[in-house]
Structures are given as structure tokens and as C-alpha cells.
Design an enzyme around this catalytic site. Sequence first.
Site, PDB file in Angstrom:
ATOM      1  N   ALA A 151      29.359  34.131  53.782  1.00 58.59           N
ATOM      2  CA  ALA A 151      28.495  33.356  52.882  1.00 58.59           C
ATOM      3  C   ALA A 151      29.315  32.359  52.070  1.00 58.59           C
ATOM      4  CB  ALA A 151      27.752  34.296  51.948  1.00 58.59           C
ATOM      5  N   TYR A 163      33.123  30.806  41.404  1.00 61.00           N
ATOM      6  CA  TYR A 163      34.541  30.469  41.219  1.00 61.00           C
ATOM      7  C   TYR A 163      34.705  28.945  41.068  1.00 61.00           C
ATOM      8  CZ  TYR A 163      39.244  29.264  42.746  1.00 61.00           C
ATOM      9  OH  TYR A 163      40.487  28.701  42.834  1.00 61.00           O
ATOM     10  N   SER A 223      47.506  41.142  35.859  1.00 64.55           N
ATOM     11  CA  SER A 223      46.274  41.723  36.414  1.00 64.55           C
ATOM     12  C   SER A 223      46.266  41.572  37.927  1.00 64.55           C
ATOM     13  CB  SER A 223      45.032  41.094  35.792  1.00 64.55           C
ATOM     14  OG  SER A 223      45.046  39.695  35.967  1.00 64.55           O
ATOM     15  N   PHE A 227      48.006  28.186  35.656  1.00 64.42           N
ATOM     16  CA  PHE A 227      47.639  28.765  36.958  1.00 64.42           C
ATOM     17  C   PHE A 227      46.769  30.006  36.801  1.00 64.42           C
ATOM     18  CE2 PHE A 227      51.750  26.685  37.597  1.00 64.42           C
ATOM     19  CZ  PHE A 227      51.502  25.924  38.720  1.00 64.42           C
ATOM     20  N   ALA A 241      44.204  32.641  36.620  1.00 65.94           N
ATOM     21  CA  ALA A 241      42.763  32.576  36.858  1.00 65.94           C
ATOM     22  C   ALA A 241      42.331  33.704  37.768  1.00 65.94           C
ATOM     23  CB  ALA A 241      42.387  31.248  37.511  1.00 65.94           C
ATOM     24  N   ASP A 250      47.650  38.733  27.437  1.00 63.58           N
ATOM     25  CA  ASP A 250      46.361  38.120  27.735  1.00 63.58           C
ATOM     26  C   ASP A 250      46.350  36.755  27.037  1.00 63.58           C
ATOM     27  OD1 ASP A 250      43.711  37.300  27.565  1.00 63.58           O
ATOM     28  OD2 ASP A 250      42.942  39.336  27.333  1.00 63.58           O
TER      29      ASP A 250
END
Length: 320
Positions: free
Chosen positions: A277, A138, A34, A70, A72, A51
Site C-alpha cells: 500500500a 510520514y 531509539s 536527521f 526522525a 530527547d
Amino acid sequence: MKLLVTGGAGYVGSVCAARLLEAGHEVVVLDDLSTGHEDAVPAGARFIRGDIAEVIGDVLAEGFDGVLHFAAKSLVGESMQDPGKYWTGNVLTAIRLLDAMKEHGTPKLVFSSTAATYGEPREVPIPETAPTAPTNTYGATKLAIDHAITSYAAAHGLAATSLRYFNVAGAYGSIGERHATETHLIPLVLQVALGQREHISIYGEDWPTEDGTCVRDYIHVLDLADAHLLALENATAGEHRIYNLGNGTGFSVKQVIDTCREVTGHPIPAVVAPRRAGDPAVLVASAERARADLGWKPERADITGIVRDAWEFTRARHEA
Ligand code: UDP
């Protein structure tokens, strides 16, 4: 050891997979591509495209000594706009992984956690005992996974280590940072040097730091990879250990840009922009625990060397 590297087609995962192979381990990479790149998977690793949530049970059924996790979602801004993608993609996936490890008796786990679990620090350098109060989704999802790992280790005897990365940078030969959506400072500055971007924006010049720009702890991706090998070797059944990984030295945004000017010979125009931000003013690691327990010592702490490796990688890809 026979090791599964999830996200081994990504930046840190592919460098770690390469180092694990060099150390003589058998490596299988699981990645859905991805955000990763199949050509980043090092030669010598078996690659499975899939997946994790769907295939992890079947993959672990063949028997592994450990998993380095890893894979993510890792864009802070996106995590605020589309939190579901992060709670599902990061947390639910990690629970599926932990359940499959339990079912198939996979004994060891090394997890990519992050300095974002701490949020705005109350003390700098940040020790592992600092309060965890993430300022973005996150970081919250990575912290939730850390909590899940703690309980699985205690209940099911998993030997687990979470490594909390500060600002990973640099490259390992032909493996480096190449995100479709690039948000990190060093690759963006190097894009200016390549002529792909007119200037770099400095997100705020009014921070309470010496030159008014944010300070971060940049760590070479190879030093980070070495910590993963040490974490695997030192893991103990039933324990979940947490280590910060950084150099313990901070560099400001302006210092990083100056280093990039020096390394590339390009003037790199910079423009001051509003603060971003969720950015804390200063994030610097205390990696004393990793030094004491794992014997880990960063060998490539020099910021010029880190930028030089990133630049060589970037330029070579551009010229290819
Ligand atoms: N930064 C910046 N301009 C950019 C990208 C980043 O001034 O175009 C700053 C950012 O505000 C932070 C530092 O550079 O203070 C490092 O940001 P990065 O996104 O690389 O890593 P983070 O610290 O957010 O994990």
C-alpha cells in the site's frame, strides 16, 4: 564550523557526521538511540544521548554554527498505523528545534526531507516544482516541517536547506544500514544472500513499468552526505532552499535483485507478492537544481557499486 548532528547515530546521520569530521568541522551528535546505534557515532564526534524536544535548548545554548537535522521516525507503514508518533516525534520535535535555534541564534539548518513529500508523481523525473501531495503520514510530517522551515527562515533569517532524498543505499566502510525493523529493498535482499531470509518478496509484478516491478532512484549514501556539506556552504540567511537528491536514473525491483545476485553470487530466490500500500510505480529525481546551485554531482551512481558497498558492509558485520 561547530555543528550539531541530530540523529547522528542513525544510518545517514552517522555517515554525514563522519564526512563532516573529515572536512575539519567540530561535530556534536544528539541522538536518543531509539533506532540508532551508539557505536555508529564516528570517533571524534562528541555524543549526547537525549530527547531533542527536552534537551535542545540546553544543547544549543553552548553555541553552534549550524544544525543538521536527521533524527526522525521514518517507517511509512508505522506512520499510517500510529500517526501520533509521527506528528509528535517528527513535527513537534522540529518546531522545538526551530524555536531553540531562533532563541540561541543558530544560523544554519540542513534538514533531511524526502521524496515522499511529492506522493504519486505527475511527471518523472520529479523536479522540486512538482506538486506536493504525500500519500502517507510520514511524507506529510516531513512536508509540514518543510513549511515550518520556510516561515522561520523568512521571519527570523535562518539559512535553511531541505534535502529531499530518494532511495538511499550503500555504506561507508563500517557504517551502513542496520534497522531493527528493516523494510528497505537492498538490505532485505542481502539478508537472503546471507541465509537470514529464504526469499525476497517482490511487491507487485503488474505495475505500469517495463518489467512490471516498481522503479526507484537509488543514491549512494556518500553522495548524499556530500550534498549536505555543499548545502551548508551555500546556505543564505533568510532563504529556505529545497533540493532533490537522486541520480536521475531508475532501477526496477527486478533489476536490483539481479544486481544483488551478480554481486553476491547467491541465487536469491524471489517470490511475487501483492503490491504494498502507498507505493508509487516510479520515483526518479530530477537533481538538476542541486547540480546547478550547489555544483553537486553524484560520483557513485553505478547501481553495482552501490550494492557492492552495501554487501561488503553487511558481510563484514555478519562475520564479525
Ligand atoms: N520492495 C519489494 N520487496 C521488499 C521491499 C521493497 O518489492 O521486500 C519494493 C518496494 O515496493 C519499492 C522498492 O522495492 O517499490 C523500494 O522499496 P524501499 O522500501 O526500499 O524504499 P521506498 O521506495 O519505499 O522508499
